[in-house]
Motif scaffolding. Sequence first.
Motif, PDB file in Angstrom:
ATOM      1  N   ILE A   1       0.866  -1.173   0.000  1.00 38.57           N
ATOM      2  CA  ILE A   1       0.000   0.000   0.000  1.00 38.57           C
ATOM      3  C   ILE A   1       0.901   1.220   0.000  1.00 38.57           C
ATOM      4  O   ILE A   1       1.684   1.442   0.907  1.00 38.57           O
ATOM      5  CB  ILE A   1      -1.001   0.015   1.172  1.00 38.57           C
TER       6      ILE A   1
ATOM      7  N   VAL B   1      13.233   2.604  -0.803  1.00 39.37           N
ATOM      8  CA  VAL B   1      12.304   2.331   0.299  1.00 39.37           C
ATOM      9  C   VAL B   1      11.383   1.140   0.024  1.00 39.37           C
ATOM     10  O   VAL B   1      11.371   0.167   0.779  1.00 39.37           O
ATOM     11  CB  VAL B   1      11.440   3.578   0.616  1.00 39.37           C
TER      12      VAL B   1
ATOM     13  N   ARG C   1      12.230  -2.592   0.338  1.00 35.20           N
ATOM     14  CA  ARG C   1      12.445  -3.163   1.667  1.00 35.20           C
ATOM     15  C   ARG C   1      11.128  -3.426   2.391  1.00 35.20           C
ATOM     16  O   ARG C   1      11.124  -3.852   3.543  1.00 35.20           O
ATOM     17  CB  ARG C   1      13.284  -2.207   2.519  1.00 35.20           C
ATOM     18  N   LEU C   2      10.022  -3.084   1.733  1.00 33.56           N
ATOM     19  CA  LEU C   2       8.728  -3.191   2.416  1.00 33.56           C
ATOM     20  C   LEU C   2       7.904  -4.384   1.952  1.00 33.56           C
ATOM     21  O   LEU C   2       6.823  -4.632   2.468  1.00 33.56           O
ATOM     22  CB  LEU C   2       7.906  -1.912   2.190  1.00 33.56           C
TER      23      LEU C   2
ATOM     24  N   ARG D   1       6.956  -6.692   4.669  1.00 35.85           N
ATOM     25  CA  ARG D   1       6.489  -6.063   5.903  1.00 35.85           C
ATOM     26  C   ARG D   1       4.969  -6.015   5.939  1.00 35.85           C
ATOM     27  O   ARG D   1       4.313  -6.185   4.921  1.00 35.85           O
ATOM     28  CB  ARG D   1       7.039  -4.632   5.998  1.00 35.85           C
ATOM     29  N   ASP D   2       4.423  -5.751   7.125  1.00 39.66           N
ATOM     30  CA  ASP D   2       2.966  -5.643   7.202  1.00 39.66           C
ATOM     31  C   ASP D   2       2.512  -4.265   6.715  1.00 39.66           C
ATOM     32  O   ASP D   2       3.316  -3.373   6.468  1.00 39.66           O
ATOM     33  CB  ASP D   2       2.464  -5.964   8.609  1.00 39.66           C
ATOM     34  N   HIS D   3       1.185  -4.145   6.583  1.00 38.30           N
ATOM     35  CA  HIS D   3       0.630  -2.904   6.045  1.00 38.30           C
ATOM     36  C   HIS D   3       1.008  -1.699   6.882  1.00 38.30           C
ATOM     37  O   HIS D   3       1.212  -0.608   6.373  1.00 38.30           O
ATOM     38  CB  HIS D   3      -0.895  -3.001   5.975  1.00 38.30           C
TER      39      HIS D   3
ATOM     40  N   ASP E   1       3.760  -1.013   8.587  1.00 41.11           N
ATOM     41  CA  ASP E   1       5.086  -0.505   8.244  1.00 41.11           C
ATOM     42  C   ASP E   1       5.069   0.204   6.893  1.00 41.11           C
ATOM     43  O   ASP E   1       5.707   1.237   6.706  1.00 41.11           O
ATOM     44  CB  ASP E   1       6.098  -1.659   8.194  1.00 41.11           C
TER      45      ASP E   1
ATOM     46  N   VAL F   1       2.510   1.681   5.464  1.00 45.33           N
ATOM     47  CA  VAL F   1       1.808   2.957   5.600  1.00 45.33           C
ATOM     48  C   VAL F   1       2.743   4.002   6.202  1.00 45.33           C
ATOM     49  O   VAL F   1       2.856   5.121   5.704  1.00 45.33           O
ATOM     50  CB  VAL F   1       0.545   2.787   6.478  1.00 45.33           C
TER      51      VAL F   1
ATOM     52  N   ALA G   1       6.110   4.073   6.466  1.00 47.79           N
ATOM     53  CA  ALA G   1       7.284   4.414   5.659  1.00 47.79           C
ATOM     54  C   ALA G   1       6.889   5.293   4.478  1.00 47.79           C
ATOM     55  O   ALA G   1       7.572   6.275   4.171  1.00 47.79           O
ATOM     56  CB  ALA G   1       7.983   3.150   5.179  1.00 47.79           C
TER      57      ALA G   1
END
Lengths: 247, 305, 327
Positions: free
Chosen positions: B35, B82, B85-86, B89-91, B93, B95, B97
């Motif tokens: 997202i 950025v 690296r996401l 990750r969950d939503h 993190d 959101v 970042a």
Amino acid sequence: MSAILDIRAVVKRFGGLIATDHLSLDVKPGELHALIGPNGAGKTTIINQLMGEIIPDSGEIIFGGEPMAGLKPAARVRKGLGRTFQITQLLPDYTALDHVALAVQAHAGHSFHFFGAARADRRLTGPAMALLDGLAPRAGVKAASLSHGERKQLELAIALAGEPRLLLLDEPMAGLGQVETAQMVDLLKGLKGQIAMLLVEHDMDAVFALADRISVLVYGRCIASGSAAAIQANPDVKTAYLGEGDA
Amino acid sequence: MTLVLEQLLNGLQLGVTLFLLAAGLTLIFGIMGIINLAHGALYMVGAYAGALTAKATGSFLLAVPAGLAAAGLTGIIIEYIVIRRLYDRDHLDQVLATYGLILFLNELVTILFGRQPLFVGVPPALSGAVEIIPGVPYSVYRLTIIAVGLMLALGLFLLITRTRLGMLIRAGATHREMVRALGVDIRLLYTLVFGLGALLAGFAGVMAGPLLSVQVGMGEQILIMTFVVVVVGGVGSIRGAFFGALIVGIVDTLLRAFMPMLMRGLVTNTSEADALSAGLSSMGVYVLMALVLLVRPQGLFAARG
Amino acid sequence: MEPGSRSTILAIALALGVLFALPFAAGSLGNPAMTTLATRILIYAIAAASLNLVLGYGGLVSFGHAAFFGIGGYTVGILFHHHRFNEALFGLMLGTDQFLITLPAAILVSGLFAAAIGALALRTAGVQFIMITLAFAQMLFFLFVALKRYGGDDGLIIRRRNGLFDLNMRDDTTFYFVTLVFVVLFFALVWRIVNSRFGLVLGGIRQGERRMAAIGVSTYRYKLAAFVISGMGAGLAGALWANYARFVSPDMMHWTKSGELMVMVILGGAGTLLGPLFGSAALILLETVLAAYTERWQVFLGPILIVIILFFRGGLAGLVDLVKKRL
């Protein structure tokens, strides 16, 4: 004796793939009915449909004389269904005791109690410790740190906390060692007669040791059903599932 | 009647603009599981680059590639630094970042170009109006946006249904693990999808330049409307993004156009009526979203499975 | 951080001691601005703690929490407005400037808004939930921008702080202590809730909703209850803020404010009792320091945030745990 669970001509398709093909089977009170079949035969799909996590395209599921259509998983559990997961679904930050206490609490009614420390409540921890049984020494260990075998045992203890009338067991022996499997078989033997069970399992020794009745599922269809001896002797089962000359 | 037609076309124009953003957002989410709040910032970057180029050169024909290049480049940089690296990750993190990215990009643009909004003229070749039906003139520029937007939608549709890349995109949206398991270079696919999303957003930004004032914050304003589009249409579905965008664009435009008349009929005090209708009409699409949530929480055109 | 553990009790005692002594220290240092800064931190700590209940404990990523902060603030503002001009509100009651009425009213009204928004948003999950909470907050933002009667874009000035007993609320130190009382009460409430049966269910929902359904818990109603409580907490913070700043405006519900609240929760450590207090202090102090340096401080805040998310998960509480493990 009328069945506690009655599956009638249930069909479930995923796109072009048919996962459940006009499947009909039942479980009588106190009976342990085992469901076997090769991978991809649609065994877990059936359990998920019984729980209401997946909605069948057609057919009926009657539990305790009541149609289950339209009921959400939580509602079915409150009607007396219990299940264990093939891939354990535990809450990583909660201890073994937390899990069972939470299940005891859910079974006792709603949880709209905003005050009072739940972890110190003997009305929850007392019964929970009893249900943990052999796992009691590991009560304070977080689920994330439990061994695979302990997780499988915990799954069963959680399900039993709901005092189910029918237990859906999705491969409770999967990944267990010999000793752990024997323990699990003993545990289930102890429950036989008290709770009706639908057992999905690959471990044939365990199935033959436990089951009152065995049904064989291939491509979503039931190709044979009967006692352990009858299934072992059935030629269709040999070709379709056990593999020729293998059994 | 004339006014209704004109407003319908305005709604269509807003709709295709929203589609350009929603398509990217929904693909990036569907395929990469990301997202991306900074999606609106790419729209802003496109708009600024377009506006500044048009100002400097006087040529809108140069503004378009400049906007695309700027948005694409920004997209590649933020993907590389950025977003990459996401993926796992969950939503939450994601959101946070990408929220950090918005703060940075917005302030950077403010530092570079100031708080004053930029205004760009409509390119001379596209200025003026044509009669779409006898007696009803309509802005050539807006018609161009509608035409180009619909062409892009068609192109995107063909890309997704007719090409190998499209097949991977479709498969990736529903069975991400499967595509990974097939040994497709998922990194490359991700970069392509993210780049495509950035270009579409940048293009929407350039085209919106002459219609709006180009300023910091424009990205988030449209981003939140794009969220409404995606929720109404159904997450992960290009078809949903298309129809959702048109519905939201048209409903929003019609409400803004006709609510004041309605309210003036109901409330006697004119200025109060105008203020109230401004509020109610800007709430309109959110009420629409609420209705959709009541009836079909998964969205009107949700992808199956 | 396990509630009830020795280190938590120590941290609570320490935090309380510092917070109690702070205005006196500010006085003797001749720096009264410290007290108002601390008041701001405390108010945001309540807002962040309320968000932490759904986000940290319940795992629900609500990106529209500033809406309830704003609703709470506007409730105070609008009641004061009607009191001041002696106008009837909805043709029924007059406004008021009494803290003991405005505060419960703010909590109630924001709870109602949270119930409506939560009932809809919780029909979905994951990324849709994030988008929907953000969108509904934006809707309320636009609504208040359009409400010219209550200042629209420009906001509403509250000439005097609400009255509470015979206290001199104009005095910043008095107001600080009033705020501190609410902080202590609210954090105590959160502590009780997260350790109750309800809290156990909420934490279970965060870790595995499927598991919770399999033990017979209908998760929707628990999530909604948590959302409403959380909205009420944010409303309380908003009401305090309205009194502190003597001003409310749509900016209180701007989406960046929701973002800030989330940052505070994450910075302090999601799902920990005192995390929101640390997070609020960290963000506001960081803002203050950066803002003294440059007006465009967000250009630094953005990258700092990204670095924290990418490399230091668990926030300040996680960092403290890490340091403790090293020692």
